[in-house]
Design a protein around this motif. Structure first.
Motif, mmCIF file in Angstrom:
data_model
loop_
_atom_site.group_PDB
_atom_site.id
_atom_site.type_symbol
_atom_site.label_atom_id
_atom_site.label_comp_id
_atom_site.label_asym_id
_atom_site.label_seq_id
_atom_site.Cartn_x
_atom_site.Cartn_y
_atom_site.Cartn_z
ATOM 1 N N SER A 18 -30.172 14.036 18.937
ATOM 2 C CA SER A 18 -28.761 13.772 18.679
ATOM 3 C C SER A 18 -27.893 14.220 19.853
ATOM 4 C CB SER A 18 -28.322 14.504 17.405
ATOM 5 O OG SER A 18 -28.707 15.872 17.470
ATOM 6 N N VAL A 19 -26.906 13.381 20.153
ATOM 7 C CA VAL A 19 -25.932 13.686 21.203
ATOM 8 C C VAL A 19 -24.546 13.446 20.631
ATOM 9 C CG1 VAL A 19 -25.074 13.066 23.499
ATOM 10 C CG2 VAL A 19 -27.514 12.914 23.019
ATOM 11 N N ALA A 20 -23.633 14.379 20.873
ATOM 12 C CA ALA A 20 -22.229 14.155 20.510
ATOM 13 C C ALA A 20 -21.420 14.073 21.796
ATOM 14 C CB ALA A 20 -21.713 15.281 19.626
ATOM 15 N N ALA A 58 -14.330 24.719 24.853
ATOM 16 C CA ALA A 58 -15.543 23.901 24.709
ATOM 17 C C ALA A 58 -16.710 24.772 24.224
ATOM 18 C CB ALA A 58 -15.885 23.224 26.041
ATOM 19 N N VAL A 59 -16.814 25.978 24.769
ATOM 20 C CA VAL A 59 -17.874 26.911 24.333
ATOM 21 C C VAL A 59 -17.663 27.278 22.860
ATOM 22 C CG1 VAL A 59 -18.862 29.213 24.689
ATOM 23 C CG2 VAL A 59 -18.198 27.816 26.666
ATOM 24 N N PHE A 60 -16.410 27.491 22.500
ATOM 25 C CA PHE A 60 -16.073 27.838 21.114
ATOM 26 C C PHE A 60 -16.486 26.702 20.155
ATOM 27 C CE2 PHE A 60 -12.511 27.893 17.854
ATOM 28 C CZ PHE A 60 -12.998 28.958 17.117
ATOM 29 N N VAL A 61 -16.186 25.457 20.552
ATOM 30 C CA VAL A 61 -16.562 24.305 19.710
ATOM 31 C C VAL A 61 -18.081 24.256 19.557
ATOM 32 C CG1 VAL A 61 -16.612 21.776 19.571
ATOM 33 C CG2 VAL A 61 -14.520 22.938 20.300
ATOM 34 N N ALA A 62 -18.796 24.427 20.673
ATOM 35 C CA ALA A 62 -20.269 24.361 20.635
ATOM 36 C C ALA A 62 -20.827 25.423 19.700
ATOM 37 C CB ALA A 62 -20.837 24.532 22.039
ATOM 38 N N LYS A 63 -20.263 26.618 19.772
ATOM 39 C CA LYS A 63 -20.708 27.722 18.910
ATOM 40 C C LYS A 63 -20.419 27.410 17.444
ATOM 41 C CE LYS A 63 -21.494 32.044 17.511
ATOM 42 N NZ LYS A 63 -21.379 31.842 16.059
ATOM 43 N N GLU A 64 -19.193 26.985 17.161
ATOM 44 C CA GLU A 64 -18.800 26.703 15.774
ATOM 45 C C GLU A 64 -19.640 25.577 15.172
ATOM 46 O OE1 GLU A 64 -16.187 28.355 13.833
ATOM 47 O OE2 GLU A 64 -16.859 29.718 15.410
ATOM 48 N N LEU A 76 -27.367 17.993 22.072
ATOM 49 C CA LEU A 76 -26.472 18.121 23.226
ATOM 50 C C LEU A 76 -25.061 17.707 22.832
ATOM 51 C CD1 LEU A 76 -26.046 18.592 26.308
ATOM 52 C CD2 LEU A 76 -26.498 16.147 26.612
ATOM 53 N N LEU A 77 -24.122 18.583 23.120
ATOM 54 C CA LEU A 77 -22.695 18.268 22.948
ATOM 55 C C LEU A 77 -22.084 18.109 24.338
ATOM 56 C CD1 LEU A 77 -19.906 18.132 21.497
ATOM 57 C CD2 LEU A 77 -19.892 20.649 21.539
ATOM 58 N N ILE A 78 -21.525 16.934 24.589
ATOM 59 C CA ILE A 78 -20.799 16.681 25.848
ATOM 60 C C ILE A 78 -19.326 16.800 25.492
ATOM 61 C CG2 ILE A 78 -20.345 14.987 27.658
ATOM 62 C CD1 ILE A 78 -23.078 13.669 26.780
ATOM 63 N N HIS A 79 -18.651 17.779 26.094
ATOM 64 C CA HIS A 79 -17.292 18.097 25.618
ATOM 65 C C HIS A 79 -16.311 18.305 26.763
ATOM 66 C CE1 HIS A 79 -14.025 20.191 23.489
ATOM 67 N NE2 HIS A 79 -14.529 19.702 22.365
ATOM 68 N N ASP A 80 -15.110 17.837 26.550
ATOM 69 C CA ASP A 80 -13.949 18.094 27.402
ATOM 70 C C ASP A 80 -13.934 19.565 27.841
ATOM 71 O OD1 ASP A 80 -11.345 18.328 28.440
ATOM 72 O OD2 ASP A 80 -10.431 17.206 26.805
ATOM 73 N N ALA A 81 -13.747 19.776 29.165
ATOM 74 C CA ALA A 81 -13.648 21.143 29.697
ATOM 75 C C ALA A 81 -12.663 21.130 30.868
ATOM 76 C CB ALA A 81 -15.020 21.634 30.142
#
Ligand SMILES: [Zn+2]
Ligand SMILES: [Zn+2]
Length: 278
Positions: A164-166, A219-225, A193-198
């Motif tokens: 899965s990829v987001a 972005a780190v916070f979102v990945a953790k949550e 894998l989460l690809i996120h705005d940074a």
């Protein structure tokens, strides 16, 4: 999965950006035996096109987050779709001020803004409006959710052959950087894998907290949550050169380790990530 464009806002070729790359949003996901999927069609799309069949046999899908320039400007330069017989299915959110995504994209890509229209490309481009939706592309299951940005913007989750990829390229964080919307948590839940705005450093946030993006630490916070296994920092600010992005990655890794988040990496043009179970 290969990053062909990792920048936000605008292409930014210069010596300082050589290592991470200067092209805008474009990430290709490829599974042997299946038609490929690409997240966004920013200027990196042209380089992906160079590696694809150019004989009319191309069939693929684009999951477009929204129609800001940095996410669509590669389309006219995508050679594989300029061949009779080729097909390209483009999914994206229904924009404001337009009936549908096709209408909006055709307004953007026509004279005098650009010499040709999407219909002038010789392959067949098919448009699909998706907002809060779920659908299948070949064996892949796709979930699209509207996420906060400036104007209707999708985040996507793709589950494909057990991986899965987001992809959440542009995410307007709350000013306090202290909560994550349900739509984002849903698509990023436990992903490989989460690809996120940074886009921003902490010290840039005060001035730019309403520009549609977030900070590296958010972005780190979102990945953790969300419980993401890996996070790729993405949509790098054009003004953040290679050395600065190295430094931001280092501090994000420290922050992630402290918070108990998964592995953190920084999206770099030309990098391929392979998904394999041990
Ligand atoms: Zn963007
Ligand atoms: Zn945007």
């Amino acid at each position: 999965m290969t990053f062909y464009g990792v920048r936000g806002s605008t292409p930014c070729p210069c010596e300082a950006n050589r290592r991470y790359g200067a092209n805008t949003a474009c990430v290709a996901v490829e599974v042997p035996g299946e038609d490929p999927i690409v997240f966004d069609v920013g200027t990196g799309l042209r380089f992906w096109g160079e590696r694809l069949p150019q004989d009319g046999s191309f069939h693929g899908t684009a999951l477009v987050t929204h129609l800001h320039w940095d996410h669509v400007q590669g389309l006219p330069f995508f050679v594989p779709i300029d061949r009779p017989g080729a097909t390209f299915d483009i999914y994206g959110p229904t924009p404001d001020n337009a009936d549908n995504i096709e209408d909006a994209l055709c307004k953007f890509m026509q004279p005098p803004y650009f010499p040709i229209r999407p219909t002038d490309l010789r392959g067949d481009i098919r448009f699909h409006d998706v907002n809060d939706d779920e659908f299948k592309i070949g064996r892949a299951r796709v979930v699209s959710r509207l996420v906060p940005h400036l104007g209707p913007t999708n985040g996507y989750r793709v589950d494909w052959d057990g991986f899965s990829v987001a992809y959440i390229s542009d995410h307007q964080a709350p000013v306090g950087l202290n909560s994550v919307p349900d739509s984002v948590l849903e698509i990023a839940d436990g992903v490989d894998l989460l690809i996120h705005d940074a886009q921003y450093r902490d010290d840039e946030w005060d001035k730019k907290s309403h520009w549609g993006h977030c900070t590296v630490d958010y972005a780190v916070f979102v990945a953790k949550e969300a419980g993401a296994r890996r996070l790729a920092l993405f949509h790098h600010d054009p003004a953040h050169g290679d050395d600065e992005l190295d430094h931001l990655l280092e501090s994000a890794r420290a922050r992630g380790a402290e918070a108990g988040a998964g592995e953190v990496l920084s999206a770099c043009e030309g990098t391929t990530i392979s998904f394999e179970r041990p």
